[in-house]
Design a protein around this motif. Structure first.
Motif, PDB file in Angstrom:
ATOM      1  N   HIS A  64      55.934  41.132  28.172  1.00  0.00           N
ATOM      2  CA  HIS A  64      54.865  41.876  27.513  1.00  0.00           C
ATOM      3  C   HIS A  64      55.438  42.826  26.457  1.00  0.00           C
ATOM      4  O   HIS A  64      56.208  43.722  26.785  1.00  0.00           O
ATOM      5  CB  HIS A  64      54.088  42.665  28.577  1.00  0.00           C
ATOM      6  CG  HIS A  64      52.947  43.461  28.047  1.00  0.00           C
ATOM      7  ND1 HIS A  64      51.672  43.378  28.551  1.00  0.00           N
ATOM      8  CD2 HIS A  64      52.884  44.374  27.058  1.00  0.00           C
ATOM      9  CE1 HIS A  64      50.878  44.197  27.885  1.00  0.00           C
ATOM     10  NE2 HIS A  64      51.597  44.819  26.965  1.00  0.00           N
ATOM     11  N   HIS A 102      55.564  40.370  33.615  1.00  0.00           N
ATOM     12  CA  HIS A 102      54.634  40.141  34.718  1.00  0.00           C
ATOM     13  C   HIS A 102      54.098  38.715  34.627  1.00  0.00           C
ATOM     14  O   HIS A 102      54.149  38.091  33.567  1.00  0.00           O
ATOM     15  CB  HIS A 102      53.489  41.164  34.675  1.00  0.00           C
ATOM     16  CG  HIS A 102      52.616  41.059  33.450  1.00  0.00           C
ATOM     17  ND1 HIS A 102      51.633  40.105  33.321  1.00  0.00           N
ATOM     18  CD2 HIS A 102      52.598  41.772  32.302  1.00  0.00           C
ATOM     19  CE1 HIS A 102      51.039  40.253  32.139  1.00  0.00           C
ATOM     20  NE2 HIS A 102      51.602  41.261  31.494  1.00  0.00           N
ATOM     21  N   HIS A 104      51.446  35.558  34.377  1.00  0.00           N
ATOM     22  CA  HIS A 104      50.315  35.316  33.471  1.00  0.00           C
ATOM     23  C   HIS A 104      49.726  33.928  33.749  1.00  0.00           C
ATOM     24  O   HIS A 104      49.357  33.221  32.810  1.00  0.00           O
ATOM     25  CB  HIS A 104      50.841  35.382  32.032  1.00  0.00           C
ATOM     26  CG  HIS A 104      49.914  35.921  31.008  1.00  0.00           C
ATOM     27  ND1 HIS A 104      48.655  35.385  30.763  1.00  0.00           N
ATOM     28  CD2 HIS A 104      50.076  36.928  30.113  1.00  0.00           C
ATOM     29  CE1 HIS A 104      48.112  36.064  29.752  1.00  0.00           C
ATOM     30  NE2 HIS A 104      48.937  37.010  29.344  1.00  0.00           N
ATOM     31  N   HIS A 354      45.145  43.342  24.231  1.00  0.00           N
ATOM     32  CA  HIS A 354      46.588  43.116  24.127  1.00  0.00           C
ATOM     33  C   HIS A 354      46.828  41.900  23.253  1.00  0.00           C
ATOM     34  O   HIS A 354      46.239  40.844  23.480  1.00  0.00           O
ATOM     35  CB  HIS A 354      47.181  42.890  25.530  1.00  0.00           C
ATOM     36  CG  HIS A 354      48.608  42.424  25.512  1.00  0.00           C
ATOM     37  ND1 HIS A 354      49.588  43.013  24.736  1.00  0.00           N
ATOM     38  CD2 HIS A 354      49.223  41.420  26.187  1.00  0.00           C
ATOM     39  CE1 HIS A 354      50.735  42.375  24.944  1.00  0.00           C
ATOM     40  NE2 HIS A 354      50.541  41.422  25.808  1.00  0.00           N
ATOM     41  N   HIS A 356      49.719  39.322  21.930  1.00  0.00           N
ATOM     42  CA  HIS A 356      51.080  38.847  22.158  1.00  0.00           C
ATOM     43  C   HIS A 356      51.850  38.749  20.831  1.00  0.00           C
ATOM     44  O   HIS A 356      51.255  38.677  19.758  1.00  0.00           O
ATOM     45  CB  HIS A 356      51.052  37.461  22.817  1.00  0.00           C
ATOM     46  CG  HIS A 356      50.647  37.470  24.267  1.00  0.00           C
ATOM     47  ND1 HIS A 356      51.091  36.541  25.173  1.00  0.00           N
ATOM     48  CD2 HIS A 356      49.825  38.302  24.964  1.00  0.00           C
ATOM     49  CE1 HIS A 356      50.568  36.794  26.368  1.00  0.00           C
ATOM     50  NE2 HIS A 356      49.794  37.857  26.266  1.00  0.00           N
ATOM     51  N   HIS A 408      43.992  39.222  24.572  1.00  0.00           N
ATOM     52  CA  HIS A 408      43.078  39.336  25.715  1.00  0.00           C
ATOM     53  C   HIS A 408      42.901  40.770  26.176  1.00  0.00           C
ATOM     54  O   HIS A 408      43.666  41.657  25.802  1.00  0.00           O
ATOM     55  CB  HIS A 408      43.586  38.481  26.888  1.00  0.00           C
ATOM     56  CG  HIS A 408      44.935  38.872  27.404  1.00  0.00           C
ATOM     57  ND1 HIS A 408      45.108  39.800  28.401  1.00  0.00           N
ATOM     58  CD2 HIS A 408      46.180  38.458  27.058  1.00  0.00           C
ATOM     59  CE1 HIS A 408      46.410  39.922  28.657  1.00  0.00           C
ATOM     60  NE2 HIS A 408      47.088  39.128  27.842  1.00  0.00           N
ATOM     61  N   HIS A 410      43.447  43.463  28.944  1.00  0.00           N
ATOM     62  CA  HIS A 410      44.465  43.621  29.983  1.00  0.00           C
ATOM     63  C   HIS A 410      43.897  44.228  31.264  1.00  0.00           C
ATOM     64  O   HIS A 410      44.648  44.593  32.172  1.00  0.00           O
ATOM     65  CB  HIS A 410      45.653  44.432  29.472  1.00  0.00           C
ATOM     66  CG  HIS A 410      46.978  43.923  29.963  1.00  0.00           C
ATOM     67  ND1 HIS A 410      47.408  44.114  31.252  1.00  0.00           N
ATOM     68  CD2 HIS A 410      47.936  43.192  29.364  1.00  0.00           C
ATOM     69  CE1 HIS A 410      48.593  43.549  31.402  1.00  0.00           C
ATOM     70  NE2 HIS A 410      48.934  42.974  30.271  1.00  0.00           N
TER      71      HIS A 410
HETATM   72 CU1  C2O Z   1      50.705  41.914  29.756  1.00  0.00          CU
HETATM   73 CU2  C2O Z   1      48.975  38.651  28.017  1.00  0.00          CU
HETATM   74  O1  C2O Z   1      49.857  40.227  29.048  1.00  0.00           O
END
Ligand code: C2O
Ligand code: CU
Length: 426
Positions: A64, A102, A104, A354, A356, A408, A410
């Motif tokens: 992340h 983490h 996913h 969030h 990426h 997305h 979070h």
């Molecule tokens: Cu911390 Cu798409 O995630």
């Protein structure tokens, strides 16, 4: 290693944790019973990870906040089946920051994180100037992941939640409820991570002392921001520097968070307060350097340089009226583009967003300048109900027309239930 690659191994496994005296709670962890080891790498290094899954079901591991190729990202398109090993590799090329990792897995992220799978991934930048930040890991530079859970009468994790998923009353710092940190220096840097699945915190200290916020999700703020509270929604980070006096005790606390104009009936834990971690200063404290007035110079991301503006409406479990579909690409971004993403929370309940691959900046909120604490690199932004956030970001280096990145909410139940979209960089 001799070939210049920094190699890590992580095994997702089942275990048990004693959150409360005499009660063993079944949990999941990386290389242990709960959470996972802190990974650490420097800008310019090649990183390789061996991710082994010893759980009874598929998982994945997402880095992340990391800028990396989509195929290495560890999202729902990179599942690791039970008994399998996944081997992502990439070169670290971004400023020093407090990132984390983490699971996913598609539709199962909330449960995997709630059961205990998460860890820190710290990035260093050897070329960055010394700006007086404490940096002795575990001594005066301490990562603190805050999470909330509920236990059933038999000590097992209670997985039942409401609108934002589980809001737990058992709050832990690094997996420990009611823990303390012995401080031996005049100043201590806490790298706070909201590792909860649905709860938003407003961190401060029991005596309301002022502290310095020095970094947000993706690295240093331009200058330290004096604060008495820092609001973090799930996935967000803040690095703070706290000054202590010899022999004193003060507690890091989560006060009632201001969640914005949330509809009545959706309190979302807005009235909850929790002690998180007690800081106990030793009777003699080693001197700490002064924190500099200027921490870094951020690369400008200017509105005038934006090539594209996209709009996103977030409501219910949908982005722009659509739920996540693993086989649909929602947005196609050209590599090198600077883009403005205008995101509106069209709901009466909280969400966050969030993105990426990138670290973005908040341009404005309902047309007004963001607070100074939101003036640094961000990858996760809290979305107050009925407000519009203009975010600016640049997509660099990596293209892959076949493998998407995710954007997305979070609040992980929302993500699991469809509040997620896919974009490719080409
Ligand atoms: Cu911390 Cu798409 O995630
Ligand atoms: Cu949401």
């Amino acid at each position: 290693a001799a070939d210049g690659t920094r190699t890590f191994r992580l095994t997702a496994q089942e275990g048990t944790t004693r959150f409360l005296d005499g009660i063993e709670t079944p949990t999941w962890g990386f290389d242990g019973d709960l959470l996972g080891p802190t990974l650490r790498a420097s800008r310019g290094e090649q990183v390789a990870v061996e991710v082994r899954n010893e759980l009874p079901e598929p998982t994945s591991v997402h880095w992340h906040g990391m800028h990396l190729p989509a195929a290495m990202d560890g999202g729902p398109h990179q599942p690791v089946d039970p008994g399998e090993v996944w081997r992502p590799t990439w070169r670290v090329d971004q400023p020093a920051a407090t990132l984390w990792y983490h699971p996913h897995p598609h539709g199962r992220t909330e449960e995997h994180v709630y059961r205990g799978l998460a860890g820190f991934f710290l990035l260093d930048d050897p070329a960055a100037p010394d700006v007086g930040l404490p940096h002795a890991y575990g001594v005066d530079d301490v990562p603190v992941v805050v999470q909330d859970r509920n236990l059933d009468d038999d000590g097992t994790l209670d997985l039942d939640g409401g609108e934002v998923g589980v809001l737990g009353s058992l709050v832990t710092a690094n997996g420990v409820h009611g823990g303390h940190l012995t401080v031996t220096t005049e100043r201590v840097r806490l790298r706070l991570l909201n590792g909860s699945t649905g709860r938003t915190y407003a961190f401060g200290f029991t005596d309301d002392r002022t502290f310095l916020q020095v970094a947000s999700d993706g690295g240093l703020l331009p200058s330290p921001v004096e604060a008495t509270r820092v609001r973090l929604s799930p996935g967000e980070r803040a690095e703070i520097v706290v000054t202590m006096t010899p022999g004193e005790t003060v507690r890091l606390r989560s006060f009632r968070p201001d969640l914005g104009r949330v509809a009545a009936g959706f309190a979302m834990g807005a009235n909850d307060e929790f002690d998180v971690l007690e800081l106990r200063a030793a009777d003699a404290l080693a001197a700490s350097p002064e924190v500099a007035d200027v921490l870094t110079t951020l690369e400008p991301l200017r509105e005038a340089d934006a090539d594209v503006t996209r709009t996103f409406s977030v409501a219910g479990r949908e982005i722009n009226g659509r739920r996540m579909d693993m086989s649909r690409i929602d947005e196609t971004v050209e590599v090198g583009a600077t883009e403005i993403w205008e995101v509106r929370n069209d709901d009466a309940v909280p969400h966050n967003l969030h993105v990426h691959d990138v670290q973005l900046r908040v341009l404005d909120i309902d047309g007004g300048a963001p607070p100074a604490a939101l003036g640094g690199p961000k990858d996760t932004v809290y979305l107050e109900p009925r407000r519009t956030y203009r975010l600016i970001m640049r997509f660099e280096d990596y293209t892959d027309p076949a493998v998407p990145y995710m954007v997305h909410c979070h609040l992980l139940l929302h993500e699991d239930e469809g509040l997620m979209a896919q974009f490719v960089v080409v």
